[in-house]
Design a protein around this motif. Structure first.
Motif, PDB file in Angstrom:
ATOM      1  N   ALA A  67      33.921  32.270  25.147  1.00 48.97           N
ATOM      2  CA  ALA A  67      32.722  33.043  24.788  1.00 48.97           C
ATOM      3  C   ALA A  67      32.578  33.973  23.603  1.00 48.97           C
ATOM      4  O   ALA A  67      31.650  34.519  23.132  1.00 48.97           O
ATOM      5  N   ASP A  68      33.772  34.200  23.099  1.00 49.93           N
ATOM      6  CA  ASP A  68      33.911  35.286  21.945  1.00 49.93           C
ATOM      7  C   ASP A  68      33.292  34.663  20.500  1.00 49.93           C
ATOM      8  O   ASP A  68      34.044  33.831  20.050  1.00 49.93           O
ATOM      9  N   PHE A  69      32.401  35.400  20.038  1.00 53.66           N
ATOM     10  CA  PHE A  69      31.894  34.651  18.620  1.00 53.66           C
ATOM     11  C   PHE A  69      32.599  34.775  17.694  1.00 53.66           C
ATOM     12  O   PHE A  69      32.336  34.376  16.520  1.00 53.66           O
ATOM     13  N   ASP A 127      37.750  37.640  29.329  1.00 56.83           N
ATOM     14  CA  ASP A 127      38.286  38.414  30.004  1.00 56.83           C
ATOM     15  C   ASP A 127      39.661  38.984  29.535  1.00 56.83           C
ATOM     16  O   ASP A 127      40.213  38.114  28.501  1.00 56.83           O
ATOM     17  N   PRO A 128      40.191  39.974  29.669  1.00 56.21           N
ATOM     18  CA  PRO A 128      39.898  40.793  30.642  1.00 56.21           C
ATOM     19  C   PRO A 128      38.745  42.167  30.344  1.00 56.21           C
ATOM     20  O   PRO A 128      38.120  42.612  31.349  1.00 56.21           O
ATOM     21  N   GLU A 129      38.419  42.127  29.116  1.00 56.52           N
ATOM     22  CA  GLU A 129      37.295  43.170  28.862  1.00 56.52           C
ATOM     23  C   GLU A 129      35.828  42.936  29.174  1.00 56.52           C
ATOM     24  O   GLU A 129      35.201  43.470  29.971  1.00 56.52           O
ATOM     25  N   HIS A 130      35.836  41.341  29.202  1.00 58.53           N
ATOM     26  CA  HIS A 130      34.333  41.014  29.906  1.00 58.53           C
ATOM     27  C   HIS A 130      34.376  41.419  31.398  1.00 58.53           C
ATOM     28  O   HIS A 130      33.312  41.665  31.648  1.00 58.53           O
ATOM     29  N   ALA A 131      35.284  41.050  32.087  1.00 61.99           N
ATOM     30  CA  ALA A 131      35.373  41.391  33.596  1.00 61.99           C
ATOM     31  C   ALA A 131      35.168  42.947  33.700  1.00 61.99           C
ATOM     32  O   ALA A 131      34.449  43.451  34.526  1.00 61.99           O
ATOM     33  N   GLY A 184      31.376  29.196  35.992  1.00 62.98           N
ATOM     34  CA  GLY A 184      32.587  30.114  35.452  1.00 62.98           C
ATOM     35  C   GLY A 184      32.174  31.496  35.234  1.00 62.98           C
ATOM     36  O   GLY A 184      31.193  32.023  36.016  1.00 62.98           O
ATOM     37  N   VAL A 185      33.231  32.352  34.720  1.00 64.73           N
ATOM     38  CA  VAL A 185      33.180  33.702  34.744  1.00 64.73           C
ATOM     39  C   VAL A 185      31.768  34.279  33.979  1.00 64.73           C
ATOM     40  O   VAL A 185      31.480  35.312  34.311  1.00 64.73           O
ATOM     41  N   HIS A 186      31.301  33.459  33.071  1.00 64.97           N
ATOM     42  CA  HIS A 186      30.302  33.981  32.353  1.00 64.97           C
ATOM     43  C   HIS A 186      28.742  33.448  33.175  1.00 64.97           C
ATOM     44  O   HIS A 186      27.691  33.571  32.519  1.00 64.97           O
ATOM     45  N   GLN A 187      29.134  32.864  34.413  1.00 72.51           N
ATOM     46  CA  GLN A 187      27.845  32.520  34.863  1.00 72.51           C
ATOM     47  C   GLN A 187      26.833  33.741  35.004  1.00 72.51           C
ATOM     48  O   GLN A 187      27.103  34.950  35.175  1.00 72.51           O
ATOM     49  N   CYS A 188      25.490  33.701  35.166  1.00 66.04           N
ATOM     50  CA  CYS A 188      24.581  34.679  34.963  1.00 66.04           C
ATOM     51  C   CYS A 188      24.638  35.720  36.013  1.00 66.04           C
ATOM     52  O   CYS A 188      24.660  35.429  37.132  1.00 66.04           O
ATOM     53  N   LEU A 189      24.891  36.833  35.467  1.00 62.19           N
ATOM     54  CA  LEU A 189      24.763  38.226  36.595  1.00 62.19           C
ATOM     55  C   LEU A 189      23.714  38.397  37.022  1.00 62.19           C
ATOM     56  O   LEU A 189      23.593  38.705  38.395  1.00 62.19           O
ATOM     57  N   GLY A 190      22.519  38.021  36.441  1.00 63.17           N
ATOM     58  CA  GLY A 190      21.115  38.276  37.044  1.00 63.17           C
ATOM     59  C   GLY A 190      20.589  37.576  37.923  1.00 63.17           C
ATOM     60  O   GLY A 190      19.377  37.355  38.438  1.00 63.17           O
TER      61      GLY A 190
END
Length: 424
Positions: free
Chosen positions: A89-91, A116-120, A369-375
């Protein structure tokens, strides 16, 4: 939360140079049919149907800049790729599909554009307020917000624009309370949000809007450093004080939460209402029932049937991937459009029919996945309160104009309606 952050950051490196694509490669995004504003673009559906027939779920599309990333047309491959650690997901990665021109120095929107790992690490810092138990504890307060706004509507002019009177204030009031942002400033942050999510805004305009919001929220974080309270901004300020976050990271995270926390849900409230008013048999199910399970199921089906994130999720591939007999090379881009994932007939039979009794919980409206919406727990709860209250309290609610006169947001990264005139 919609994947809107990729429109605001600085320039990305050059992508992997794929073989020259033929002129027949279709442009993306694709226009919707004017008479079917709730459905995916016909050309997008045709690509999915072709993929089903040929067993090739990835196809090339052409973006505004001439790049030709892969479009993922099927539900199974969408989920597999969104969960694959080789998909980024890193642009700043080569091949990341930019859905609009970028400007230098525009800044990003926190962890949503990181891996990840910074995203997490950064995401974990703001997870607790969106936990299901915490969100459920907010339900009575959200119910009061909804009831008070309906009271104001019933006491005010008739007809009225449901977006301004109801759909936008509900999630704005909720996210302001959660973050600790003064609702009195809603005109400011809503105005800048509209610039950010408009595909035709100049890159410099979008960058300036992000900077305006980051500066505003950065000042609020600074105030919480000196005088903390019981809100999410104070939690971010505490992390800044402990050296776990920079002040800028805290401000960018706050921008992400504020923008995604009100804009996507507001559009879902209005778009969902327009859809139900055009499907009176389905609206009757909600209007005539107070069964929480039916309401919760209706929310999932509307999230499946509609598509607020309607220009796809952008990703870059970091290593070669073999999937469904096709090869995606490192340095190539992916676009994952949830609107056709959620209309995949192998997963959702008769997918173009709205059926509030359908079990639609497997939809990918919130990503995967790991970027599934937090909210998503907060969005679900707000929509349950809204859809479970509005039509029972105003049983004669109707469109005050023909659906062909409703201005849909074809120009945005987030789909919805600019206005929704209603009467009762």
């Amino acid at each position: 939360m919609a994947d809107i952050a990729g429109t605001t950051a600085g320039s990305a490196p050059e992508a992997y140079e794929a073989p020259q694509a033929p002129d027949s490669v279709p442009d993306f995004p694709m226009p919707r049919a004017a008479r079917c504003p709730f459905d995916p673009p016909p050309a997008l559906k045709e690509l999915q149907e072709k993929a089903i027939q040929e067993g090739a779920p990835l196809t090339r599309v052409r973006l505004w800049d001439g790049s030709t990333p892969w479009l993922v047309t099927r539900y199974a491959e969408q989920r597999a790729l969104l969960a694959d650690p080789r998909v980024s997901a890193d642009f700043t990665r080569p091949g990341y599909p930019n859905r609009a021109p970028r400007s230098e120095g525009g800044g990003g929107l926190g962890f949503i554009l990181m891996d990840d790992p910074e995203h997490a690490r950064l995401r974990r810092m703001v997870t607790a307020p969106f936990a299901i138990k915490r969100v459920e504890a907010m339900r009575p307060a959200v119910q009061k917000i909804v009831d008070d706004l309906i009271d104001d509507m019933l006491a005010g002019p008739n007809p009225v624009d449901l977006v301004e009177a109801f759909a936008l204030p509900v999630p704005s009031l909720v996210i302001c309370e959660l973050l600790g942002v003064p609702y009195a400033d809603h005109d400011f942050f809503q105005h800048n949000t509209k610039i950010m999510i408009n595909r035709v805004s100049a890159p410099e305009e979008r960058a300036a809007a992000v900077q305006e919001l980051a500066g505003y929220l950065g000042r609020l974080v600074g105030e919480r450093l000196a005088d903390p309270t019981d809100d999410l901004l104070s939690g971010l300020a505490e992390r800044v004080g402990a050296g776990e976050l920079t002040h800028r990271q805290a401000a960018e995270t706050a921008v992400l939460l504020l923008v995604a926390g009100h804009e996507t849900t507001a559009n879902m409230i209005a778009l969902g209402t327009a859809t139900l008013l055009e499907h009176p048999d389905q609206l009757a199910l909600l209007r005539e029932s107070d069964d929480p399970k039916l309401v919760a199921g209706a929310v999932e089906e509307l999230l499946r049937y509609l598509n607020i994130t309607h220009t796809g999720r952008s990703r870059a591939v970091t290593e070669d991937i073999e999937i469904a007999g096709q090869t995606v090379r490192a340095g190539e881009g992916l676009i994952v459009p949830n609107e056709i994932g959620n209309r995949d007939p192998e997963v959702f039979p008769d997918p173009d029919r709205l059926d509030l009794r359908r079990d639609a919980r497997r939809h990918v409206a919130f990503g995967f996945g790991v970027h599934q919406c937090l909210g998503q727990p907060l969005a679900r709860m707000e929509l349950q309160v809204v859809y479970g209250t509005l039509y029972r309290r105003i049983p004669t609610l109707r469109l005050a104009t023909g659906i062909e006169n409703v201005p849909f947001k074809h120009d945005g990264f987030v789909y919805g309606v600019h206005e929704l005139p209603v009467a009762w």
